[in-house]
Design an enzyme around this catalytic site. Sequence first.
Site, short mmCIF file in Angstrom:
data_model
loop_
_atom_site.label_atom_id
_atom_site.label_comp_id
_atom_site.label_asym_id
_atom_site.label_seq_id
_atom_site.Cartn_x
_atom_site.Cartn_y
_atom_site.Cartn_z
CG ASP A 8 5.81 -40.85 15.14
OD1 ASP A 8 6.66 -40.93 14.22
OD2 ASP A 8 4.79 -40.13 15.05
CB CYS A 65 7.00 -37.46 14.91
SG CYS A 65 6.69 -35.68 14.84
CB THR A 67 5.46 -32.56 11.02
OG1 THR A 67 4.98 -32.75 12.37
CG2 THR A 67 4.35 -32.90 10.04
CG HIS A 98 21.24 -17.32 19.25
ND1 HIS A 98 20.76 -16.36 18.40
CD2 HIS A 98 22.60 -17.30 19.13
CE1 HIS A 98 21.79 -15.77 17.78
NE2 HIS A 98 22.91 -16.33 18.20
CG HIS A 133 22.36 -15.77 23.14
ND1 HIS A 133 21.47 -15.20 22.24
CD2 HIS A 133 23.60 -15.55 22.63
CE1 HIS A 133 22.15 -14.68 21.24
NE2 HIS A 133 23.44 -14.88 21.45
C1 RB5 Z 1 1.88 -39.72 12.60
O1 RB5 Z 1 1.18 -40.18 11.51
C2 RB5 Z 1 2.10 -38.23 12.50
O2 RB5 Z 1 0.93 -37.55 12.78
C3 RB5 Z 1 3.20 -37.82 13.45
O3 RB5 Z 1 4.35 -38.52 13.15
C4 RB5 Z 1 3.64 -36.36 13.47
O4 RB5 Z 1 3.82 -35.85 12.21
C5 RB5 Z 1 2.91 -35.47 14.35
O5 RB5 Z 1 3.29 -34.30 14.58
#
Ligand code: RB5
Length: 148
Positions: A8, A65, A67, A98, A133
């Site tokens: 993203d 993304c 996180t 696994h 597994h």
């Molecule tokens: C985008 O700003 C952010 O929310 C997205 O990249 C991500 O971290 C969501 O899980």
Amino acid sequence: MIIAIGNDHAGVALKNSIKEHLINKGYEVLDLGIQEGEKIDYPLMGEMVGKTVVEKKADLGIAICGTGIGISIGANKVNGVIAACCSEPYSAKLSRQHNNSNVLCFGARVVGDELAKMMVDEWLEAEFLGDRHARRVAIFKEIEERQK
Ligand code: RB5
């Protein structure tokens, strides 16, 4: 081996760096991600990477993304996807050995370039160990079937 990669707006720079790393290592890369200045909601990009893998247009997928969490949840909604959100190489490796993960996710706001490359390398070099597994991983499929 073909690797689908998606991101993203939070993951553009890290995606470009991982893409270059993969190409340098000889992988074929299918870039589904967006570029600088574009925006996409992470569940849709997770779905896109996941579908590309389960439809066998790529062998494995990488999704980035902010996180790694949102995009992994999106990818995991696709039947047949086993997406692992990782922030260090040990978990990335074990997610292949696994859990038989077929999509690796991480966060550009969580890990730096070098750590991300290490995770990718460990993940791609690891193989599913099967045996005990395999029985556990088969339960993922059973859970999917129960939802139908
Ligand atoms: C985008 O700003 C952010 O929310 C997205 O990249 C991500 O971290 C969501 O899980």
